[in-house]
Design an enzyme around this catalytic site. Structure first.
Site, short mmCIF file in Angstrom:
data_model
loop_
_atom_site.label_atom_id
_atom_site.label_comp_id
_atom_site.label_asym_id
_atom_site.label_seq_id
_atom_site.Cartn_x
_atom_site.Cartn_y
_atom_site.Cartn_z
CB SER A 69 -0.95 -0.05 1.20
OG SER A 69 -1.91 0.98 1.14
CG ASP A 285 -2.95 4.11 -1.03
OD1 ASP A 285 -3.67 3.90 -2.02
OD2 ASP A 285 -2.95 3.37 -0.02
CG ASP A 287 -2.90 -0.48 -2.08
OD1 ASP A 287 -2.97 0.70 -1.66
OD2 ASP A 287 -3.36 -1.45 -1.44
CB ALA A 380 -8.75 11.11 9.26
CG ASN A 381 -6.32 6.39 6.34
OD1 ASN A 381 -7.32 6.22 5.63
ND2 ASN A 381 -5.85 5.43 7.11
CB SER A 506 1.54 1.57 13.51
OG SER A 506 1.39 1.04 12.22
NE ARG A 513 -0.05 4.80 12.08
CZ ARG A 513 0.86 4.87 11.12
NH1 ARG A 513 1.50 6.00 10.91
NH2 ARG A 513 1.11 3.83 10.35
#
Length: 551
Positions: A69, A285, A287, A380-381, A506, A513
């Site tokens: 990814s 991103d 992938d 959010a990502n 993570s 994080r």
């Protein structure tokens, strides 16, 4: 039944893919993910597991995706996809880890026999597997190892080639539903592009065409997908691809892509001369399962439109369509977020529809979204999608509208069910979904951004020796261990107006994080770096290499 296990084939091929003695592998939210150079034995064993999973499910096709990814190019990974295009059933994650960690060939055969017994697998059933990979240089060799595993267990295999992760998920579901009333689409890559482009054209028919959209392809497999869908979209939406260097060593996800935009909160440098004031763009991103939007405002400032903003835009549009179609009392629309959702987005959405907060990770979001008639989830990502329950799909197909306005809204909802890839977050599908709403609302980036004002926030990574020492509760909003650390974070947060911060390990790499919000940007940054400093010290970080920005 163990006598049906092809132990001779397994042993012979396993010897060619020995497990490195010093490594321990863990199947997590993103499957296995680490340096591509140490995954050979894992891919071989995943091939065997995919075959066993298919046999367990009566020969249904299982998917295997080789990708890491948004991670750096030297990393790689692998994950299994269950028959409806969803993630591997969580009880099988332990089987994956067990096989990956079997020390010797004899231990591996023993572990396979144990899985066959405990899962009551009928080995006489067929095994069918479709697999794909992203553009990483380590991909071809890892696919070869996977194929050896599939051969060892006697699986029928289909090589989908270099594809986006969402396309592989689509292929799995389309293959397994072929010829049924739940048919998901033609089980080819062309079928996927045709399904999405056709639905998009219907949804924007009669709307004013939007200006061209700059698409940052992260120098990954999304570049190919953008070119293919562009050819089918024609003049309905002009996509302008950037960062398409899929064969340039070291380019993948490097200073570009959705993760770069989200974590650095700035435009990829390669796009700086291509996006002018008032223009919008987006980043996929590596992938193509995450999507981040952005625009340049009239003061020439970069403005990010992340997964929270996408969720607000999409959920609001769907709620309005359901109302206009006269189905408000029959269809419950809801939204699912994680602790990373900006506080302002949660407030905005909660005033309009039910909001649930769950632990980070697609499987948690996906399961929670399934509890609504129409469930919207976006991290959010930029990873997310919309799920329509089977009952609602039937209801929409059979509902008789009583006015032209209801009929139009109903048709839009039906076309959305075709446009949205419901198996997984899909940057290409989500891009077309966003563009649909922008066309219907006549929004520019500025008007979309004005739905609510984000609280300033900062996300910081802290490298730690053992991320598993950090345990959380309350949908990952509070730390349980290390003991006493949460109280210190609480004390810090109290000093900041509008302050909020949480810490979580993570799921994909050896980092913790830290997320922080506050009323003004400088305070959000300061809070994040203070909490990061606490975490670094608590984890026994070396004082001599303590990052200078940690306070």
């Amino acid at each position: 039944m163990a006598n049906l296990l092809p132990t001779k084939d397994i042993s012979h091929l396993a010897d060619a893919h020995p497990k490195p003695a010093h490594l321990k592998y863990q199947y997590g939210t993103a499957g296995f993910r680490t340096l591509g150079s140490v995954l050979d034995s894992v891919l071989f064993r995943v091939g065997i597991l995919a075959g066993l999973r298919s046999k367990k499910l009566d020969g249904k096709t299982i998917g295997v995706m080789v990708t890491a990814s948004h991670n750096p190019e030297d990393d790689n990974g692998v994950k299994l996809v269950d028959p409806r295009g969803e993630m591997l059933e969580s009880s099988w994650e332990a089987h994956a880890s067990t096989l990956a960690n079997a020390s010797t060939t004899a231990d591996l055969v023993e572990a396979i026999e144990a899985i066959v017994r405990s899962a009551k697998i009928d080995l006489s059933k067929p095994a069918r597997v479709v697999f794909g990979r992203d553009t990483r240089p380590s991909g071809p060799a890892l696919v070869s190892s996977l194929q050896d595993g599939l051969k060892a267990i006697g699986a029928e295999m289909r090589d989908a080639g270099v594809v986006t992760t969402p396309i592989l998920h689509y292929l799995v579901r389309a293959t397994n539903t072929k010829g049924t009333k739940d048919a998901y689409g033609d089980d080819t890559e062309e079928g996927y592009f045709e399904k999405l482009s056709s639905a998009f054209k219907k949804l924007v028919a009669g709307k004013q065409a939007l200006p061209p959209l700059a698409v940052d392809c992260a120098n990954g497999v999304g570049a190919d997908a953008v070119n293919k869908i562009s050819a089918l979209l024609g003049d309905t939406l002009k996509l302008v691809p950037h960062n398409t260097a899929i064969t340039t060593p070291g380019a993948l996800n490097n200073a570009c892509g959705a993760d770069y935009v989200k974590t650095s909160q700035k435009l990829p440098p390669s796009l700086a001369s291509h996006i002018k004031s008032g223009q919008r763009g987006c980043s996929l991103d590596g992938d193509a399962d995450r999507l981040m939007y952005f625009y340049i405002d009239d003061r020439n400032q970069f403005r990010m439109l992340d997964g929270d903003k996408i969720a607000a835009l999409v959920a609001g549009f769907i709620v309005d369509l359901v109302k206009t179609a006269g189905l408000e009392s029959e269809i419950k629309v809801g939204i699912v977020q994680t602790a990373y959702a900006n506080g302002s987005s949660t407030k905005y959405l909660a005033e309009r529809l039910p909001v649930r907060c769950v632990s980070t990770g697609v499987k948690h979001l996906h399961h929670a979204a399934e509890r609504f008639d129409i469930g919207v989830y976006f991290e959010a990502n930029g990873h997310g999608t919309v799920l329509f329950s089977p009952g609602i799909l039937d209801h929409l197909a059979s509902h008789e509208p009583s006015t032209p306005a209801q009929s139009t809204a109903l048709n839009h909802l039906l076309n959305l069910t075709q446009l949205i890839n419901q198996t997984v977050g899909d940057a290409i599908s989500d891009l077309l979904l966003v563009e649909t709403v922008l066309a219907h609302r006549s929004y520019s980036g500025l008007e979309w951004d004005s739905l609510y004002v984000d609280l300033p926030n900062r996300l910081v990574k802290v490298v730690v020796g053992d991320r598993h020492a950090f345990q959380t509760e309350d949908a990952e909003r509070r730390l349980v261990s290390p003991k006493g650390l949460q109280n210190k974070i609480d004390d810090l947060v109290k000093r900041y107006d509008g302050g909020r911060s949480f810490v979580r390990p993570s799921g994909t790499e050896d980092v913790v994080r830290v997320y922080a919000e506050a009323a003004i940007k400088s305070q959000a940054d300061e809070l994040a770096f203070r909490v990061a400093g606490l975490v670094y010290d608590e984890a026994g970080g070396d004082p001599t290499s303590r990052p200078k920005e940690f306070l």
